[in-house]
Design an enzyme around this catalytic site. Structure first.
Site, PDB file in Angstrom:
ATOM      1  CB  ALA A 172      -1.026   0.046   1.188  1.00 27.49           C
ATOM      2  CB  THR A 173       4.099   2.116   1.541  1.00 28.51           C
ATOM      3  OG1 THR A 173       3.809   1.637   2.517  1.00 28.51           O
ATOM      4  CG2 THR A 173       5.051   3.352   1.376  1.00 28.51           C
ATOM      5  CG  ASN A 226      -3.495   2.990   9.991  1.00 28.94           C
ATOM      6  OD1 ASN A 226      -3.929   4.086   9.407  1.00 28.94           O
ATOM      7  ND2 ASN A 226      -2.265   3.131  10.513  1.00 28.94           N
ATOM      8  CD  GLN A 228      -5.589  -1.633   8.767  1.00 30.75           C
ATOM      9  OE1 GLN A 228      -6.050  -2.489   9.026  1.00 30.75           O
ATOM     10  NE2 GLN A 228      -4.103  -1.436   9.001  1.00 30.75           N
ATOM     11  CG  HIS A 256       1.261  -6.817   4.938  1.00 27.62           C
ATOM     12  ND1 HIS A 256       1.288  -6.526   6.211  1.00 27.62           N
ATOM     13  CD2 HIS A 256       1.971  -5.677   4.343  1.00 27.62           C
ATOM     14  CE1 HIS A 256       1.931  -5.329   6.516  1.00 27.62           C
ATOM     15  NE2 HIS A 256       2.139  -4.678   5.114  1.00 27.62           N
ATOM     16  CB  THR A 290      10.738  -9.167 -12.759  1.00 25.57           C
ATOM     17  OG1 THR A 290      11.718  -8.769 -13.969  1.00 25.57           O
ATOM     18  CG2 THR A 290      10.332 -10.327 -13.001  1.00 25.57           C
ATOM     19  CB  CYS A 330       7.824   3.028  24.190  1.00 26.45           C
ATOM     20  SG  CYS A 330       6.264   2.609  24.543  1.00 26.45           S
TER      21      CYS A 330
END
Ligand SMILES: *Cc1c(COP(=O)(O)O)cnc(C)c1O
Length: 393
Positions: free
Chosen positions: A76-77, A156, A184, A206, A244, A330
């Protein structure tokens, strides 16, 4: 780590396990079916090219597109970068304005920041405390210079579902292209690019029980959208995305979406009920929990809440048996607390005390039950300061 002692996985907005049926479909394309899909002169190329076309049909079927409108990307990026930069740069001689929202994924926002450096104007719409856009504000933002609106279908972090059909109608009426980051949304809620009047759509395997490293960009033919490619090279994917293709990944994407098409509604009903039970029990058992976003217009697999008087770092440390995500510095790649939680009006303190839970196809009722108990215990402990004492002993 002993497999039986691994934490319960409740982070399905970050990624999902590959469905065993998907992995099985992919296997032959690593070994016996190894041809280059762009080798058009022999059998090895043909058999693999054919498998990719089937995958393209499977992707198209789920969103009511045509197979020739589906272009494979690495995820998606890349699809978001290609859509936003590609459309803006192609039409730059004619129009120079884009509209998006402050709660978009960083890859959308960063693409817009890059376009601003190239001389484009970008309007960043605010969202309400429920994460929803104000459609009147959207209408007011469109000008005769606007070329593209980019609004994510499902958020998301807080799971907000935007009214894409209404947004699509507004954009089409004003002859502005609409792109949506549907990473999402696809495979979780019904998406119909024709009915919703979506011109460009990004998805990734994914997040839908397919493999990492593959996604797709839908580029509508009616009305026709033109894009300037990002990659230069051999002209694969009709010149939009040189390089490819990875046949095993393409097959995995197709199979993941084929399964989603069949099982999505059933999964959504079961997981939505589990999510609701979890929130009711948590909210009933622990005072001072703040739901981030609203329960309406929210995807059924998402829960995001802040724990007043705690911080996510201590919470995460008190939850070794759960794999969840927090909106604090964090645990995320950036060094800020979540821009999305701030966009819906949370203070830094509450944004940093947030937990995000994402259920998925393989989440069981027993896991949700155990996770709920662990959460109640951990929050109570951290609140009482007992956790720090126990940890210090
Ligand atoms: C995961 C995600 C992305 C990035 O997808 P990749 O395939 O990992 O590049 C983009 N947008 C949203 C909304 C996401 O959830």
């Amino acid at each position: 780590m002993d497999q039986s002692k691994k934490p319960i996985y409740l982070d399905c907005h970050a990624t999902t396990p590959v469905d065993p049926r998907v992995a099985e479909a992919m296997m032959p394309y690593f070994t016996e079916k190894f041809g280059n899909p762009h080798s058009s002169g022999h059998f090895y190329g043909w058999e693999v090219a054919e498998a990719i076309e089937i995958a393209r049909e499977q992707v198209a079927a789920l969103i009511n597109a045509e197979p020739e409108e589906i272009f494979c990307t690495s995820g998606a990026t890349e699809a978001n970068n290609t859509a936003i930069k590609g459309v803006a740069r192609f039409y730059r001689e004619h129009r120079n304005h884009l509209v998006t929202a402050v709660s978009e994924h960083m890859c959308v926002l960063d693409s817009c920041f890059q376009l601003e450096r190239e001389g484009f104007d970008v309007t960043y719409l605010q969202v309400g405390s429920d994460g929803l856009l104000d459609l009147e504000e959207l209408k007011a933002a469109l000008t005769d210079q606007t070329i593209l609106v980019s609004i994510m279908s499902v958020q998301n972090e807080i799971g907000t579902i935007q009214p894409m059909a209404k947004i699509g109608a507004i954009c089409r009426e004003r002859k502005v292209f609409l792109h949506t980051d549907a990473a999402q949304a696809v495979g979780k809620i019904p998406i119909d690019v024709k009915q919703m009047k979506i011109d460009l759509l990004s998805l990734t395997a994914h997040k839908i029980f397919g493999p990492m490293g593959i996604g797709a960009l839908y580029v509508g033919k009616k009305p026709r959208v033109r894009l300037e490619p990002i990659f230069s090279g051999g002209g694969q994917e009709k010149g939009l995305r040189s390089g490819t293709l990875a046949p095993a990944l393409c097959v995995g994407l197709g199979e993941a979406l084929r399964i989603a098409d069949e099982e999505m509604l059933e999964d959504a009903a079961r997981l939505g009920a589990l999510r609701d039970q979890m929130w009711q029990r948590l909210y009933g058992a622990v005072p001072g929990l703040v739901l981030n976003g609203s329960m309406t217009n929210r995807i059924g697999v998402n829960l995001n809440f802040s724990v007043d008087g705690a911080d996510a770092e201590s919470l995460m440390a008190a939850l070794p048996g759960l794999a969840v995500s927090s909106g604090s510095a964090c645990s995320s790649a950036s060094d800020d607390s979540s821009h999305v939680l701030k966009a819906i009006g949370l203070s830094n303190a509450l944004a940093e005390a947030s937990l995000r839970i994402g259920l998925g196809r393989f989440t069981t009722a027993d896991e949700v039950e155990s996770a709920t108990k662990q959460l109640v215990k951990a929050i109570t402990k951290v609140r009482d300061g007992r956790y720090e004492i126990a940890a210090a002993e």
